[in-house]
Design an enzyme around this catalytic site. Sequence first.
Site, PDB file in Angstrom:
ATOM      1  N   ASN B  72       0.862  -1.190   0.000  1.00  0.00           N
ATOM      2  CA  ASN B  72       0.000   0.000   0.000  1.00  0.00           C
ATOM      3  C   ASN B  72       0.890   1.228   0.000  1.00  0.00           C
ATOM      4  O   ASN B  72       0.804   2.085   0.859  1.00  0.00           O
ATOM      5  CB  ASN B  72      -0.947  -0.001   1.201  1.00  0.00           C
ATOM      6  CG  ASN B  72      -0.222   0.086   2.514  1.00  0.00           C
ATOM      7  OD1 ASN B  72       0.976  -0.166   2.575  1.00  0.00           O
ATOM      8  ND2 ASN B  72      -0.929   0.457   3.566  1.00  0.00           N
ATOM      9  N   CYS B  73       1.749   1.290  -0.981  1.00  0.00           N
ATOM     10  CA  CYS B  73       2.801   2.286  -0.979  1.00  0.00           C
ATOM     11  C   CYS B  73       2.346   3.559  -1.667  1.00  0.00           C
ATOM     12  O   CYS B  73       1.767   3.531  -2.741  1.00  0.00           O
ATOM     13  CB  CYS B  73       4.009   1.704  -1.697  1.00  0.00           C
ATOM     14  SG  CYS B  73       5.322   2.878  -1.921  1.00  0.00           S
ATOM     15  N   GLY B  74       2.621   4.700  -1.024  1.00  0.00           N
ATOM     16  CA  GLY B  74       2.237   5.992  -1.571  1.00  0.00           C
ATOM     17  C   GLY B  74       3.179   6.491  -2.643  1.00  0.00           C
ATOM     18  O   GLY B  74       3.001   7.575  -3.159  1.00  0.00           O
ATOM     19  N   GLY B  75       4.172   5.726  -2.972  1.00  0.00           N
ATOM     20  CA  GLY B  75       5.005   6.112  -4.113  1.00  0.00           C
ATOM     21  C   GLY B  75       6.457   6.384  -3.784  1.00  0.00           C
ATOM     22  O   GLY B  75       7.111   7.117  -4.512  1.00  0.00           O
ATOM     23  N   ASN B  91      -0.293  -2.825  -5.969  1.00  0.00           N
ATOM     24  CA  ASN B  91      -0.368  -1.700  -5.045  1.00  0.00           C
ATOM     25  C   ASN B  91      -1.828  -1.313  -4.886  1.00  0.00           C
ATOM     26  O   ASN B  91      -2.529  -1.116  -5.871  1.00  0.00           O
ATOM     27  CB  ASN B  91       0.436  -0.514  -5.597  1.00  0.00           C
ATOM     28  CG  ASN B  91       0.712   0.540  -4.534  1.00  0.00           C
ATOM     29  OD1 ASN B  91       0.126   0.500  -3.455  1.00  0.00           O
ATOM     30  ND2 ASN B  91       1.575   1.471  -4.846  1.00  0.00           N
TER      31      ASN B  91
END
Lengths: 172, 332
Positions: B72-75, B91
């Site tokens: 769940n990576c914001g980038g 993601n």
Amino acid sequence: MDVIVNITSGFMNWFAEGGNTFSSWVTGIIPQVVCLLTFMNSIIKLVGEDKVNRFASKLTNIAVLRYTLMPVIGLLFLANPMAYSIMRFCDEKYKPAMFDVVATFAHPVTGLFPHGNAGELFVYMGIAQGIQQLNLPLTDLAVRYFIVGIIMCLLRGIITEKIYFRLAGIKK
Amino acid sequence: MAYRNIKITKGPAGFGGPLIIEPNETKNVVLCVTGQQISPIAKKIAEMTGCELVDGFSTTVPDEKVAVAVVNCGGTARCGVYPRKRIPTVNVEPVGQAGPLAMYITEDIYVSDVKEANLSYTDETNVPAAATAAEEMAAADAQTEATQQPAVEDGKKPGVITRVGIGVGKVVNKFFAAGRESIDTVIRNILPFMAFTSTLLGIITASGLGNVIANTISPFASTLPGMLVISFVCGLPFLSPILGPGAVIAQVVGTLLGAEFAKGHIPAQYALPALFAIDAQVGCDFVPVGLSLGEAEPDTITLGVPAVLYSRVVTGPLSVVIAFLFSIGLYS
């Protein structure tokens, strides 16, 4: 020798002129656009595409709403080019007119909401830059552009719909 | 234990994919790297594929056992780490090619903004289905024991603080993604256009070509009939699709006209009709693509294209007239 120097400096002058224009655009246009884009993108992400779609699907049966509100909602919340996907809620026979309407509003939206079509800002911005250099307020132009855009959506929607019905032999 | 292949497509705001996940005897772990809580997507993927779900925050698994990683990576990091190792990555956040590892994030290994609706079975099953359910259960048990990995606890209710944290995190993630998107647009679309147009404009102004253009365009753009002519020409069915692409021509003409407005060669109130005069062809290059984005049938597209193009011949000049009426009182 002097001739060469003159030619060279004249040549470099072209790009100095271009550089000035570029830096004035970068400092004059980009900061505000970046903040506005970020704000609107956040709202779009918070609202979510599902809700926009659900709302849009209710508007399709009334011609006046179909050709005015739908392109506005589409471009504000989905932006170009995904705004075109909003016409999947229309009856098949209205789709050509609906396409025309979304395309028509693709530039008038940028005056007030540049995020709607950020890749094609300069249709409006090009002319607006000139007006700005005359020290005239841009909001006046942007609001009128927006309003005439909506009126044109309605007219173009109705006219294109008629032409398509004629071509396809659809009777109302 | 039977494993099933699944297909994962990107969500509405996502990037990449579709990925086909093909688990087998040696590659049978769904690695969930989503922090405090196991993502429901990871659970669903594990359930559908028959893989084992492992919480990447509490234990590690050898890379070659991982069939798919869920993040769940914001980038920043995680979204690039697994693609870099060529592990299929899902993601749940709407993040595209971002972060320092952006170059590894490609469509064949990465898919984002994944919701449950984006998961589907592919037709074939990897291994023939186990003969009986009992056998399957036994096999599953044996496998769990053999690998000695802590099973992930279901139904563990997160505390209030965790939930608030996750909520805040979600909102902040969205803002951050929005900011990243804006900068991306500026770099990919706006700046290149500015570079190209300002160079062009510089050459035109400094070389004296500008005066020539001013003398040809200004008379057209400073009268109503002149603008009607421009819009009529832009709207001609055989010209409009050529003039359309990327609105590049409208943008360049707009910028050139802007320079004329700035010099006072064209009265300021004509800005509004001029905006419509140079834009009668808007989207004419895009009709078939746009219609297919709207899921139109092929028949609709065949007749829809000429309908739009013919309509512009009439509605182009009409838009100039209406804009002209609305420009009364502007800047006076």
